[in-house]
Design an enzyme around this catalytic site. Structure first.
Site, PDB file in Angstrom:
ATOM      1  N   THR A 172       0.827  -1.215   0.000  1.00 54.13           N
ATOM      2  CA  THR A 172       0.000   0.000   0.000  1.00 54.13           C
ATOM      3  C   THR A 172       0.854   1.255   0.000  1.00 54.13           C
ATOM      4  OG1 THR A 172      -1.764  -1.160   1.172  1.00 54.13           O
ATOM      5  CG2 THR A 172      -1.828   1.238   1.223  1.00 54.13           C
ATOM      6  N   CYS A 173       1.942   1.223   0.747  1.00 52.20           N
ATOM      7  CA  CYS A 173       2.826   2.391   0.844  1.00 52.20           C
ATOM      8  C   CYS A 173       3.501   2.686  -0.492  1.00 52.20           C
ATOM      9  CB  CYS A 173       3.885   2.149   1.919  1.00 52.20           C
ATOM     10  SG  CYS A 173       3.216   1.648   3.517  1.00 52.20           S
TER      11      CYS A 173
END
Length: 207
Positions: free
Chosen positions: A95-96
């Site tokens: 996600t990052c």
């Protein structure tokens, strides 16, 4: 008190009496006396809120354009400036890497067009990892990649995230905030590593 005699062939040739001081007696008692059990108090760090001033003396690390490791205090980063600071649980994580950091890179010009001086990404990783991650997604010149290697900043603002059960140790919760002259003006703190309110668009909408 202790009395002693020295005898030779049954004849007393010397004797003396020794008085123990009360201090030494007490010292001896403290050695043999059972110790009391102390009650440990767990002090919780208060979570950051809008209107709070950031801890100025916490130091973060990064690599400059010449490849030299530098350090900067949160005070120097934010004093007299408008800064967007966002944190991620870990560099190179899905996600990052696919959403959170790229969003701020894509919106960097728009954010700076609205008066933002610096956009900084913070993670509980070392500066080498943060530098490599930033280069892999094209953050150079747009987002300052800051390492909070020992989670000192995360703990100072009450954003630490315990991921020991996943083998990741202590990390930071995901968040994004707008800071003006070291004071928090907007704070979007996620639950754990969720990604629902801390995007670049969320900060743009708040400006």
């Amino acid at each position: 008190m202790m009395a002693a005699r020295v005898c030779k062939n049954g004849v007393v040739v010397a004797s003396w009496t020794r008085q123990f001081s009360s201090k030494r007696t007490n010292d001896l008692r403290s050695v043999v006396a059972p110790r009391r059990t102390r009650t440990m108090v767990n002090v919780q760090t208060q979570a950051l809120s809008v209107g709070d001033k950031l801890p100025s003396d916490v130091t973060l690390n990064y690599f400059d354009g010449e490849g030299n490791m530098q350090e900067i205090t949160v005070g120097d980063l934010t004093k007299g400036k408008k800064v967007v600071m966002f944190a991620v649980p870990g560099a190179f994580t899905p996600t990052c890497s696919l959403k959170h950091l790229p969003g701020f890179i894509e919106r960097a010009d728009e954010l700076k067009g609205k008066g933002v001086d610096t956009i900084a990404c913070i993670s509980v990783n070392d500066a080498f990892v943060m530098d490599a991650w930033g280069k892999s997604v094209g953050a150079d010149g747009k987002v300052l990649m800051l390492a909070d290697g020992s989670a000192v900043f995360a703990k100072a603002i009450g954003a630490e995230l315990d991921l020991n059960d996943k083998g990741l140790g202590m990390r930071s919760r995901r968040y994004a905030m707008l800071v003006d002259d070291s004071v928090v003006k907007v704070l979007n703190m996620e639950e754990g590593g969720a990604f629902t309110v801390s995007s670049a668009d969320d900060i743009l909408n708040a400006l």
